[in-house]
Scaffold this motif. Structure first.
Motif, PDB file in Angstrom:
ATOM      1  N   ARG A  89     -40.556  14.286   4.528  1.00  0.00           N
ATOM      2  CA  ARG A  89     -41.003  13.771   5.827  1.00  0.00           C
ATOM      3  C   ARG A  89     -39.900  12.998   6.528  1.00  0.00           C
ATOM      4  O   ARG A  89     -39.801  13.010   7.758  1.00  0.00           O
ATOM      5  N   TYR A 107     -41.602  20.318   6.600  1.00  0.00           N
ATOM      6  CA  TYR A 107     -41.627  19.730   7.936  1.00  0.00           C
ATOM      7  C   TYR A 107     -40.606  20.474   8.796  1.00  0.00           C
ATOM      8  O   TYR A 107     -39.634  21.034   8.281  1.00  0.00           O
ATOM      9  N   GLY A 155     -42.887  13.685  10.246  1.00  0.00           N
ATOM     10  CA  GLY A 155     -44.327  13.856  10.086  1.00  0.00           C
ATOM     11  C   GLY A 155     -45.130  13.498  11.316  1.00  0.00           C
ATOM     12  O   GLY A 155     -46.350  13.708  11.350  1.00  0.00           O
TER      13      GLY A 155
END
Length: 361
Positions: free
Chosen positions: A97, A83, A137
């Motif tokens: 996330r 991420y 996310g």
């Protein structure tokens, strides 16, 4: 390069605690690094390498890493993807996330005296607490900026900013130009709480929610009443009284918090070269004075030279009206005390001579 660096890489998990791990290959692939971190191939571990720029780069399972020419620090964690987020315009990768403020600070090396702010669309930047979590996310890249931290406090109506969150009452008062030679009742106002009395040597944590202001109220001012008469807890010599009155000094004789007797001179002016121009001056007066000599002297607030250096031999202390005075250990070395000739007048001359000497006057 020492032996441990030649034979080891340094691997951290999501806690960013890097530990040395033995590896016998100077050109391992990503899968080998993941295995060195304790992950099997079927766990699909993410490997991030720390680059000299400070960012972390994703290493693919079959990608070769030349350990001779580059960094030996890696983050290895089980994840199916990385991420992204940005701090101060620089993009970073993270294998999870969810990330919190403390981890971002540690990963990006944001200094303790800097604030970490989340940039929001159509809203002001918002400070991110260490324990606060962010979902990386969600759509778009979360963006953060670091800013020099400042904390605000009103002192006697004067708004002040500080670059540290712990501030002494004395420091705040000096910044606001409060005359600390006077006697003050000091009150700290915190929103949602009762105001509390503080002392000049207390420390305020400006991170405390609701802290608003410091208020200084003269102790000797009432509701339209006449000012209290100077204290005369004991007598000095008539010649001393005449001398002090002739100089126009406001003076008192009092029993200190430490139980000792002091002649206290208010608003005493120091020569140029000290951190303060006006202080309280105290002389300890023994019960047998003038047979017992006057010796040394005490100042409040504590002073230093303008260079920030303390004068020598100022480690004595006296406690008067609940505050600690700085004691100057100064003694007669050539002409001893003569009870027939010496008194407050000669001791004040010694005080002024010592103070001028330290600033080269």
């Amino acid at each position: 390069m020492n032996e441990i660096n030649q034979k080891h890489i340094f691997i951290a998990g999501l806690d960013l605690e890097f530990k040395p791990v033995l590896i016998n290959d100077d050109t391992p692939i990503g899968t080998q690094i993941a295995r060195a971190g304790g992950f099997s191939p079927d766990q699909m571990a993410i490997v991030l390498q720390a680059l000299p720029s400070g960012v972390f780069e994703d290493i693919h399972p079959d990608e070769i890493v030349n350990l001779v020419e580059t960094s030996r620090r890696f983050i290895v964690a089980e994840s199916d993807r990385t991420y992204f987020f940005a701090v101060d315009g620089q993009r970073y990768e993270w294998p999870c996330r969810i990330i919190n403020g403390r981890t971002i600070r540690k990963l990006v090396q944001v200094a303790e005296n800097m604030r970490l702010l989340q940039q929001l669309e159509d809203e002001p930047d918002r400070e991110l607490a260490d324990t606060e979590t962010i979902n990386l996310g969600e759509e778009g890249i979360e963006r953060f900026v670091s800013r020099k931290a400042t904390w605000k406090l009103k002192v006697q109506g004067v708004p002040l900013e500080f670059d540290k969150y712990e501030v002494t009452v004395r420091e705040a008062a000096e910044r606001a130009g409060i005359d600390l030679s006077l006697h003050w009742k000091i009150t700290l106002t915190v929103q949602g709480h009762n105001s509390q009395d503080v002392t000049i040597d207390d420390t305020i944590d400006l991170r405390t929610p609701g802290i608003e202001k410091l208020r200084f109220t003269p102790k000797d001012v009432g509701n339209g009443e006449a000012a209290a008469a100077p204290r005369r807890a004991f007598n000095v010599l008539p010649v001393d009284v005449a001398y002090l009155n002739q100089l126009g000094l406001r003076w008192e004789t009092c029993i200190g918090t430490d139980g000792l007797r002091y002649l206290l001179v208010h608003d005493f002016e120091l020569p140029v070269g000290y951190s303060h121009r006006h202080v309280q001056l105290a002389l300890q007066v023994l019960p047998g004075y003038p047979v017992e000599p006057l010796d040394s002297f005490y100042l409040y607030p504590h002073v230093s030279l303008m260079s920030g250096v303390l004068p020598p031999n100022v480690q004595l202390t006296a406690q008067i009206d609940g505050v600690v005075f700085q004691g100057w250990s100064r003694h007669r070395t050539i002409t001893p005390w003569n009870p027939q000739a010496d008194n407050v007048i000669s001791q004040m001359a010694l005080v002024e001579g010592c103070l001028h000497k330290e600033v080269g006057q």
